[in-house]
Design a protein around this motif. Sequence first.
Motif, PDB file in Angstrom:
ATOM      1  N   PHE A 184       9.050   2.811  59.337  1.00 36.71           N
ATOM      2  CA  PHE A 184       9.401   1.389  59.285  1.00 36.71           C
ATOM      3  C   PHE A 184      10.840   1.280  58.814  1.00 36.71           C
ATOM      4  CE2 PHE A 184       8.740  -2.819  56.821  1.00 36.71           C
ATOM      5  CZ  PHE A 184       9.237  -3.559  57.884  1.00 36.71           C
ATOM      6  N   ASN A 185      11.708   0.774  59.672  1.00 35.13           N
ATOM      7  CA  ASN A 185      13.101   0.598  59.296  1.00 35.13           C
ATOM      8  C   ASN A 185      13.748  -0.476  60.173  1.00 35.13           C
ATOM      9  OD1 ASN A 185      14.021   1.951  61.766  1.00 35.13           O
ATOM     10  ND2 ASN A 185      13.475   3.880  60.757  1.00 35.13           N
ATOM     11  N   ILE A 186      15.020  -0.704  59.992  1.00 38.49           N
ATOM     12  CA  ILE A 186      15.731  -1.742  60.749  1.00 38.49           C
ATOM     13  C   ILE A 186      15.618  -1.503  62.250  1.00 38.49           C
ATOM     14  CG2 ILE A 186      18.051  -2.579  61.337  1.00 38.49           C
ATOM     15  CD1 ILE A 186      18.758  -2.402  58.367  1.00 38.49           C
ATOM     16  N   PHE A 187      15.764  -0.267  62.686  1.00 41.05           N
ATOM     17  CA  PHE A 187      15.695   0.033  64.108  1.00 41.05           C
ATOM     18  C   PHE A 187      14.263  -0.076  64.638  1.00 41.05           C
ATOM     19  CE2 PHE A 187      19.751   2.859  64.092  1.00 41.05           C
ATOM     20  CZ  PHE A 187      20.539   1.729  64.226  1.00 41.05           C
ATOM     21  N   ASP A 188      13.287   0.168  63.796  1.00 42.01           N
ATOM     22  CA  ASP A 188      11.893   0.093  64.220  1.00 42.01           C
ATOM     23  C   ASP A 188      11.101  -0.820  63.286  1.00 42.01           C
ATOM     24  OD1 ASP A 188       9.388   0.336  65.200  1.00 42.01           O
ATOM     25  OD2 ASP A 188       9.291   2.511  65.123  1.00 42.01           O
ATOM     26  N   ALA A 264      22.931   1.485  53.180  1.00 41.20           N
ATOM     27  CA  ALA A 264      21.677   1.981  52.613  1.00 41.20           C
ATOM     28  C   ALA A 264      20.943   0.856  51.891  1.00 41.20           C
ATOM     29  CB  ALA A 264      21.939   3.143  51.670  1.00 41.20           C
ATOM     30  N   GLU A 265      21.677   0.058  51.147  1.00 44.64           N
ATOM     31  CA  GLU A 265      21.067  -1.065  50.449  1.00 44.64           C
ATOM     32  C   GLU A 265      20.499  -2.076  51.440  1.00 44.64           C
ATOM     33  OE1 GLU A 265      22.711  -4.771  47.844  1.00 44.64           O
ATOM     34  OE2 GLU A 265      23.299  -2.775  47.123  1.00 44.64           O
ATOM     35  N   LEU A 266      21.211  -2.311  52.530  1.00 42.28           N
ATOM     36  CA  LEU A 266      20.737  -3.233  53.553  1.00 42.28           C
ATOM     37  C   LEU A 266      19.416  -2.721  54.151  1.00 42.28           C
ATOM     38  CD1 LEU A 266      21.531  -5.792  55.279  1.00 42.28           C
ATOM     39  CD2 LEU A 266      22.395  -4.166  56.975  1.00 42.28           C
ATOM     40  N   ALA A 267      19.362  -1.428  54.448  1.00 36.45           N
ATOM     41  CA  ALA A 267      18.156  -0.832  55.024  1.00 36.45           C
ATOM     42  C   ALA A 267      16.970  -0.978  54.078  1.00 36.45           C
ATOM     43  CB  ALA A 267      18.403   0.641  55.343  1.00 36.45           C
ATOM     44  N   LEU A 268      17.212  -0.764  52.798  1.00 31.99           N
ATOM     45  CA  LEU A 268      16.140  -0.860  51.807  1.00 31.99           C
ATOM     46  C   LEU A 268      15.686  -2.306  51.625  1.00 31.99           C
ATOM     47  CD1 LEU A 268      14.455   0.858  49.925  1.00 31.99           C
ATOM     48  CD2 LEU A 268      16.201   0.557  48.165  1.00 31.99           C
ATOM     49  N   LYS A 269      16.632  -3.218  51.546  1.00 29.12           N
ATOM     50  CA  LYS A 269      16.288  -4.632  51.401  1.00 29.12           C
ATOM     51  C   LYS A 269      15.472  -5.133  52.588  1.00 29.12           C
ATOM     52  CE  LYS A 269      19.995  -6.528  48.472  1.00 29.12           C
ATOM     53  NZ  LYS A 269      21.087  -7.527  48.441  1.00 29.12           N
ATOM     54  N   SER A 279       5.091   0.343  48.985  1.00 26.42           N
ATOM     55  CA  SER A 279       6.183   1.176  48.484  1.00 26.42           C
ATOM     56  C   SER A 279       7.009   1.689  49.661  1.00 26.42           C
ATOM     57  CB  SER A 279       5.652   2.358  47.675  1.00 26.42           C
ATOM     58  OG  SER A 279       6.692   3.025  46.983  1.00 26.42           O
ATOM     59  N   ALA A 280       8.313   1.712  49.466  1.00 20.76           N
ATOM     60  CA  ALA A 280       9.233   2.273  50.453  1.00 20.76           C
ATOM     61  C   ALA A 280       9.615   3.666  49.981  1.00 20.76           C
ATOM     62  CB  ALA A 280      10.475   1.396  50.595  1.00 20.76           C
ATOM     63  N   ASN A 293      19.902   3.477  45.153  1.00 19.45           N
ATOM     64  CA  ASN A 293      18.712   2.852  45.727  1.00 19.45           C
ATOM     65  C   ASN A 293      17.901   2.121  44.664  1.00 19.45           C
ATOM     66  OD1 ASN A 293      19.318   3.866  48.283  1.00 19.45           O
ATOM     67  ND2 ASN A 293      18.175   5.744  47.942  1.00 19.45           N
ATOM     68  N   ILE A 294      17.795   2.719  43.492  1.00 20.57           N
ATOM     69  CA  ILE A 294      17.064   2.077  42.403  1.00 20.57           C
ATOM     70  C   ILE A 294      17.754   0.783  41.989  1.00 20.57           C
ATOM     71  CG2 ILE A 294      16.388   2.315  39.977  1.00 20.57           C
ATOM     72  CD1 ILE A 294      16.000   5.343  40.587  1.00 20.57           C
ATOM     73  N   ALA A 295      19.085   0.825  41.923  1.00 22.03           N
ATOM     74  CA  ALA A 295      19.844  -0.365  41.536  1.00 22.03           C
ATOM     75  C   ALA A 295      19.689  -1.481  42.557  1.00 22.03           C
ATOM     76  CB  ALA A 295      21.323  -0.007  41.370  1.00 22.03           C
TER      77      ALA A 295
END
Length: 326
Positions: A184-188, A264-269, A279-280, A293-295
């Motif tokens: 599960f990510n931005i591309f999928d 990376a932050e955009l992908a996680l958000k 959980s991601a 990533n934690i921040a």
Amino acid sequence: MKYNAFRSETDQVSRLGFGAMGLGGSFGTHDEKDLINSVLNCLEQGVNFIDTARAYGDSERILGKALKEWKGTKPFLASKVQSLGPGSIGWGTHIPIESAYPEGWLRGSTELSLKELGVEVIDLIQLHQYWPQWDRSDYWMEELLRLKDEGKIRYIGISIPDQRHDIALSIVRSGAIDAVQTVFNIFDPLPLDCLLPFCEEHNVAFLARCVMDEGGLTGFLTEDTTFTDSDYRKTYFDYVPRAMYIERVDRLRKFIPEFADNLAELALKFVLHHPAVTSALVSMHIPQYANQNIAALDKAPLPNEVFEEIRKYHRWVRNFYDTKFW
């Protein structure tokens, strides 16, 4: 750190999980002590969900060493039973359950995981591959239920081999499992269409993997980037011309820095925008990136309109696993 209930309020797991594939050398070689410290670094910052697998090389053994050094509350441990199928068999296409997990294999793999991790119970054990044809047999589920009755595992889950999220719909609706793990990510973003709502409806934990698309969504990839033979990503990004991949990533830079400090932050958000994502799972064996990533979890979430724009206009569904397993 933010937490979600895993099936019930009794188990609270961090919304950011430690994906332990990197501990086994899949993304490059690192000093073992540094890997142990990377686990401790994340535990100290509130990450309490760790996902590993028998197939991740030395990951379970190294994780076991880290847990011996950890003096705090025991984290929620998830592992996966290694398929018996040789090489890539069973990943690109279905094989019989009797070939992947013959009778006794689930128990043997789980007990080896317990030994390597140095624990008496694994919170979640998952089939590392799953095909819906296997539901015609019941011996494998009975074997897992016996392990649960014996107190060696607490929850049962499956991990989907690739991007075909629909293959898990029937077992999620059946109530037979506690968790499902998938790409599960931005591309999928396709799990948003069916699988994630089904998990929410049936109280099945949803574990997102490949959140950064094996690192590609961080923007690290260039035309000149090379990988060692042991790096899992050696052929991963060459499913299409690399310039095409880079161009798709560059389109996302329009959201930086207004809505995220980096890609990376955009992908996680994006992945954590939906509250039903339990959980991601992200590789966090390099503390510098783990700390970023934690921040990110303390940053403002994506506005709904930005989330929907990314979901609708930046999806790029393709199965990179084809280059590895076909």
